[in-house]
Each structure stands twice: as C-alpha cells, then as structure tokens.
Design a protein around this motif. Structure first.
Motif, PDB file in Angstrom:
ATOM      1  N   ALA A 320       0.829  -1.206   0.000  1.00 30.93           N
ATOM      2  CA  ALA A 320       0.000   0.000   0.000  1.00 30.93           C
ATOM      3  C   ALA A 320       0.864   1.257   0.000  1.00 30.93           C
ATOM      4  CB  ALA A 320      -0.932  -0.005   1.206  1.00 30.93           C
ATOM      5  N   ARG A 321       1.938   1.224   0.755  1.00 34.68           N
ATOM      6  CA  ARG A 321       2.860   2.375   0.828  1.00 34.68           C
ATOM      7  C   ARG A 321       3.449   2.687  -0.545  1.00 34.68           C
ATOM      8  NH1 ARG A 321       5.527   6.106   0.569  1.00 34.68           N
ATOM      9  NH2 ARG A 321       7.169   6.928   1.916  1.00 34.68           N
ATOM     10  N   VAL A 322       3.893   1.662  -1.258  1.00 32.12           N
ATOM     11  CA  VAL A 322       4.496   1.859  -2.578  1.00 32.12           C
ATOM     12  C   VAL A 322       3.430   2.273  -3.589  1.00 32.12           C
ATOM     13  CG1 VAL A 322       5.818   0.780  -4.435  1.00 32.12           C
ATOM     14  CG2 VAL A 322       6.327   0.213  -2.045  1.00 32.12           C
ATOM     15  N   PHE A 323       2.239   1.688  -3.498  1.00 32.33           N
ATOM     16  CA  PHE A 323       1.173   2.044  -4.426  1.00 32.33           C
ATOM     17  C   PHE A 323       0.799   3.522  -4.291  1.00 32.33           C
ATOM     18  CE2 PHE A 323      -3.194   2.312  -5.985  1.00 32.33           C
ATOM     19  CZ  PHE A 323      -3.102   1.615  -7.179  1.00 32.33           C
ATOM     20  N   VAL A 324       0.721   3.998  -3.066  1.00 34.30           N
ATOM     21  CA  VAL A 324       0.394   5.406  -2.830  1.00 34.30           C
ATOM     22  C   VAL A 324       1.478   6.315  -3.410  1.00 34.30           C
ATOM     23  CG1 VAL A 324       0.172   7.170  -1.024  1.00 34.30           C
ATOM     24  CG2 VAL A 324      -1.110   5.025  -0.846  1.00 34.30           C
ATOM     25  N   GLU A 325       2.724   5.899  -3.306  1.00 32.72           N
ATOM     26  CA  GLU A 325       3.810   6.674  -3.916  1.00 32.72           C
ATOM     27  C   GLU A 325       3.606   6.756  -5.426  1.00 32.72           C
ATOM     28  OE1 GLU A 325       7.300   8.937  -4.310  1.00 32.72           O
ATOM     29  OE2 GLU A 325       6.074   8.447  -2.544  1.00 32.72           O
ATOM     30  N   GLY A 326       3.184   5.648  -6.028  1.00 40.20           N
ATOM     31  CA  GLY A 326       2.900   5.655  -7.462  1.00 40.20           C
ATOM     32  C   GLY A 326       1.757   6.598  -7.814  1.00 40.20           C
ATOM     33  N   GLY A 347      12.351   4.441  -9.704  1.00 39.25           N
ATOM     34  CA  GLY A 347      13.779   4.115  -9.642  1.00 39.25           C
ATOM     35  C   GLY A 347      14.046   3.295  -8.397  1.00 39.25           C
ATOM     36  N   ARG A 348      15.000   3.739  -7.596  1.00 39.66           N
ATOM     37  CA  ARG A 348      15.281   3.074  -6.313  1.00 39.66           C
ATOM     38  C   ARG A 348      14.574   3.854  -5.210  1.00 39.66           C
ATOM     39  NH1 ARG A 348      19.023   4.052  -2.358  1.00 39.66           N
ATOM     40  NH2 ARG A 348      19.601   2.290  -1.029  1.00 39.66           N
ATOM     41  N   PHE A 349      13.609   3.213  -4.563  1.00 37.42           N
ATOM     42  CA  PHE A 349      12.768   3.870  -3.567  1.00 37.42           C
ATOM     43  C   PHE A 349      12.935   3.178  -2.214  1.00 37.42           C
ATOM     44  CE2 PHE A 349       8.304   4.246  -1.768  1.00 37.42           C
ATOM     45  CZ  PHE A 349       8.473   5.545  -1.321  1.00 37.42           C
ATOM     46  N   ASP A 350      13.418   3.904  -1.234  1.00 38.60           N
ATOM     47  CA  ASP A 350      13.599   3.375   0.118  1.00 38.60           C
ATOM     48  C   ASP A 350      12.312   3.587   0.898  1.00 38.60           C
ATOM     49  OD1 ASP A 350      14.330   2.613   2.641  1.00 38.60           O
ATOM     50  OD2 ASP A 350      15.960   4.066   2.875  1.00 38.60           O
ATOM     51  N   MET A 354      13.920  -0.856   3.377  1.00 39.62           N
ATOM     52  CA  MET A 354      13.750  -1.849   2.317  1.00 39.62           C
ATOM     53  C   MET A 354      13.650  -1.099   1.001  1.00 39.62           C
ATOM     54  SD  MET A 354      10.676  -4.593   1.740  1.00 39.62           S
ATOM     55  CE  MET A 354      10.624  -5.641   0.281  1.00 39.62           C
ATOM     56  N   ASP A 355      14.458  -1.500   0.028  1.00 38.12           N
ATOM     57  CA  ASP A 355      14.463  -0.824  -1.267  1.00 38.12           C
ATOM     58  C   ASP A 355      13.499  -1.486  -2.242  1.00 38.12           C
ATOM     59  OD1 ASP A 355      16.366   0.972  -0.438  1.00 38.12           O
ATOM     60  OD2 ASP A 355      18.053  -0.121  -1.299  1.00 38.12           O
ATOM     61  N   ILE A 356      12.730  -0.671  -2.936  1.00 40.69           N
ATOM     62  CA  ILE A 356      11.880  -1.120  -4.037  1.00 40.69           C
ATOM     63  C   ILE A 356      12.382  -0.412  -5.285  1.00 40.69           C
ATOM     64  CG2 ILE A 356       9.567  -1.186  -5.005  1.00 40.69           C
ATOM     65  CD1 ILE A 356       9.820  -2.954  -2.583  1.00 40.69           C
ATOM     66  N   THR A 357      12.641  -1.174  -6.344  1.00 43.03           N
ATOM     67  CA  THR A 357      13.183  -0.598  -7.575  1.00 43.03           C
ATOM     68  C   THR A 357      12.287  -0.942  -8.755  1.00 43.03           C
ATOM     69  OG1 THR A 357      15.443  -0.840  -6.719  1.00 43.03           O
ATOM     70  CG2 THR A 357      15.198  -0.479  -9.082  1.00 43.03           C
ATOM     71  N   PHE A 358      11.761   0.097  -9.409  1.00 47.57           N
ATOM     72  CA  PHE A 358      10.974  -0.068 -10.627  1.00 47.57           C
ATOM     73  C   PHE A 358      11.570   0.798 -11.728  1.00 47.57           C
ATOM     74  CE2 PHE A 358       7.033  -0.828  -7.820  1.00 47.57           C
ATOM     75  CZ  PHE A 358       7.132  -2.199  -7.938  1.00 47.57           C
ATOM     76  N   GLY A 365      10.186  -5.460  -8.002  1.00 46.66           N
ATOM     77  CA  GLY A 365      10.657  -4.420  -7.095  1.00 46.66           C
ATOM     78  C   GLY A 365      11.737  -4.787  -6.119  1.00 46.66           C
ATOM     79  N   SER A 366      11.838  -6.057  -5.703  1.00 46.97           N
ATOM     80  CA  SER A 366      12.752  -6.388  -4.609  1.00 46.97           C
ATOM     81  C   SER A 366      13.401  -7.757  -4.795  1.00 46.97           C
ATOM     82  CB  SER A 366      11.989  -6.378  -3.279  1.00 46.97           C
ATOM     83  OG  SER A 366      12.786  -6.852  -2.218  1.00 46.97           O
ATOM     84  N   LYS A 367      14.607  -7.879  -4.276  1.00 45.48           N
ATOM     85  CA  LYS A 367      15.309  -9.156  -4.201  1.00 45.48           C
ATOM     86  C   LYS A 367      15.599  -9.525  -2.747  1.00 45.48           C
ATOM     87  CE  LYS A 367      17.618  -8.696  -8.716  1.00 45.48           C
ATOM     88  NZ  LYS A 367      16.903  -9.826  -9.347  1.00 45.48           N
TER      89      LYS A 367
END
Length: 382
Positions: A320-326, A347-350, A354-358, A365-367
């Motif tokens: 939800a946090r990442v979706f809201v950023e989008g 890009g790289r989003f902390d 935890m980093d999410i990269t799109f 997003g993550s490894k």
C-alpha cells in the motif's frame, strides 16, 4: 443586443460549460473527484484464509491512514474485496467482475500463484494494472508484462538462499514436499535449479493438493527416503499437517519453507511442534522496530487495534505504501497509464529500510530475502 444574439451567446456558453464539465468530471475507470477504487481477489475463507486476511489488513491500515490525511490529491482509496478461497476459477470470475462490473481502477494484493495466473490474461487484455501479487512465481515476472508490478522477491531467489544455507553446512540430501499446482511447482523448480547448480538433485518428492491436508502418500515417500532436510512449498494448513505426520513417523531432520506459507499462521497451527522450523522471508522482520517501515507499521497497526504483527500484514502495508507513492507521482489527472509511468519513475525507492526498484523495463521491485527460524520459546529469530 438582439434576441437572436442573446440566444446564440447563451448556446455558446452552454457549450463551453458542457466541455468544461466533461473535462472536470470525465476520468479514468474507477476514479472520481473524491475516490479511487481498487479490487482484490484473495482467500478470505478456507485453509489459506489467513494469507488474504492479513495481507488485506496491512494494506487497509495504511490506506485508512492516507485517507484520514486527505487521501491522494483529495481522493480516498477504497479496496473492494472478493473471496476466491484460493481457487483459480473463482479468481478468474472475481477478476472479470471487478473489472467489468465493479469498474475498479487497478487490481491489488491477489494471493497465490494459481489464482494470479488465472487473472493474468483477463487484466492484461483489459489493460488494468495488477499490483503486488502475494506470489514469487516466475510466471508473473517473465515474460515482462507492463501491467504487473511485484514488490516481493521471487521463489527462485528464496529457494536459492535456502539451498545456499543448507549446502554451506554440508546438508545435501534434500527432499521436496510441494503443493500440486503452479505455486508448488514454481518452488520445486527453484529448488531443483539451485541444487542443479551445485551438482545435486532432490532425493524424493511428495505432493499435496491445493486446499487439502491429505498428506499420507507424501509422508510415506519422504520417510522412506530419509532426507536430511525437507523443502516445503505449500500453504500453512497442509504444511502443518505434513510436519505433524512426519514427526509422528519418527522423522528428525530439518524443515524449510518459503515465505508464502504464512509464517505466523504456521506457527499458530503447529504450536510447540513449530520449534526449529526455518522460513525464508521477503519482508523486513515485523517484530523489531529497527527499520523505519516496521516502526511506522507497528505504530499504525497498534493505533488501529492490531498488535499481532506478522510478515503477511507487513507485506500488505508495504504494498500500500508503494502504491500510494505511485499515485502521487502519477499526478492529479489520474489514469492507468499515468499510474504505470509514476511507478516506473520510482527508480530506487527506500520505503524505510527496504528498497523497491521499478523502471520502464523492470517491474520486479525487490530481491530482499532473509532466513528466519522458530526458536525454543516459540518466537521467530534471525
């Protein structure tokens, strides 16, 4: 001014107002001036229910927090849920309903590989974003699909980490207990690839049907092989049944799980028999507020009256946090294409430890993978 000119002016003004009104109020499907409607099909009943319940809870807690603060550009986020009981045919039917009848803007937080695979051709044809499915299957990663965004590591990355740990300690006699569907086969494939890269093979296989706890044949096959460790790729109910029966049969080796099992639900189902259980995780440790995202998660969960922290609800919260950023990056004039562009611009989003990269060519997003174990006090440790 003549009556004719007055009438012509009136008609011109009415036309302009109609165009303005259309520009203001016409929006993407699922989007109004004050609402964004998302859809989720997941298991909310049956043997895998806790996976859907907890994932939804974490997401709802974060979305409610955003809504209390005014939403995103004045729009509150609503999440419509449908129960698919972790069954593919229901997931497909639910997906059609959410897109064609409920007119959702995007799909969010589906639970499972077979259910997500069933939805895949439907949302792809409709060009509806499919965000944060609770699965690590490669079918949702390859080939690249513009509408799919994953926030968790793949099952191949999880199984590779587990096999690396096992073989580093000299454990090479490894068997696999897996759910006989796309999810279980994805985990089996990852395990076999990780073993094959080390010149090893599985020594025995056992299966269970989805939403079943009939593990008798699997137990017979694996007890006869006497592996040093068993990789388990199934949901918590069948894994709990399998572990109990293996131990009744005298097996004393190691048990390992991938994250989808539902760690807290598994620990609750096994009770004292969960001690020594190893589980790979794709989210930060939810019980220790070391990471900023976990501190925020614990604070908002507690304020909402939920203190039974676990990885599944944390995953929903992070999603939800990442979706809201989008959404924020997409801008006020929200469309599905702009959401996709907004997410790809991350890009790289902390998110807070935890980093999410799109990017336009990468929606995985993550490894992040971490190994945990249930200790003698029945608690999780790293």
């Amino acid at each position: 001014m003549s009556i004719a000119r007055i009438l012509r002016l009136h008609m011109w003004c009415a036309g302009v107002l109609a165009l303005v009104s259309s520009a203001v109020f016409s929006a993407e499907t699922g989007v109004t001036e004050d609402r964004i409607l998302l859809g989720q099909s997941a298991a909310f009943s049956g043997p895998a229910a806790q996976l859907g319940i907890q994932l939804n809870l974490g997401a709802k807690v974060y979305f409610d927090h955003v809504n209390r603060s005014g939403g995103v550009y004045g729009r509150r986020i609503e999440l419509k849920t449908l129960d698919d009981r972790y069954e593919s045919d229901l997931a497909a039917a639910n997906t059609k309903q959410l897109i064609e009848q409920d007119n959702v803007f995007a799909l969010f937080g589906y639970v499972g590989t077979p259910t997500s695979n069933a939805a895949l051709p439907i949302f792809t044809k409709a060009k509806v974003p499919f965000f944060a499915p609770f699965t690590g299957a490669m079918s949702l990663r390859e080939p690249f699909n513009r509408y799919i965004f994953n926030i968790r590591a793949s099952y191949q990355e999880e199984t590779a980490r587990i096999i690396e740990q096992l073989t580093s300690t000299g454990t090479t006699r490894i068997a696999v207990f897996y759910q006989n569907d796309a999810y279980g086969k994805a985990g089996l494939d990852g395990t076999e690839k990780a073993l094959g890269s080390r010149g090893l093979k599985t020594i025995a296989l056992g299966t269970v049907e989805r939403n079943s706890v009939d593990v008798r044949k699997a137990v017979e096959a694996l007890v006869a092989a006497q592996p040093d460790a068993v990789m388990m790729v199934s949901a918590y109910s069948s894994v709990a049944a399998f572990v109990k029966e293996m131990r009744k049969a005298g097996y004393t080796g190691q048990f390992h799980n991938v994250s989808f099992v539902g760690s807290k639900a598994l620990a609750d189902a096994l009770g004292n028999e969960s001690v020594g259980m190893a589980i790979s995780q794709v989210m930060p440790f939810p019980f220790s507020p070391t990471a900023a995202i976990v501190r925020e998660y614990q604070k908002l969960m507690s304020e909402a009256g939920h203190t039974d922290y676990n990885w599944s609800s944390l995953e929903g919260f992070v999603a939800a946090r990442v979706f809201v950023e989008g959404l924020r990056r997409a801008g006020r004039d929200l469309t599905r294409d702009k959401l996709i562009s907004g997410l790809e611009s991350i890009g790289r989003f902390d998110v807070g430890g935890m980093d999410i990269t799109f990017s336009p060519t990468n929606h995985n997003g993550s490894k992040f993978v971490e190994l945990t174990i249930i200790n003698s006090r029945g608690r999780f440790s790293r």
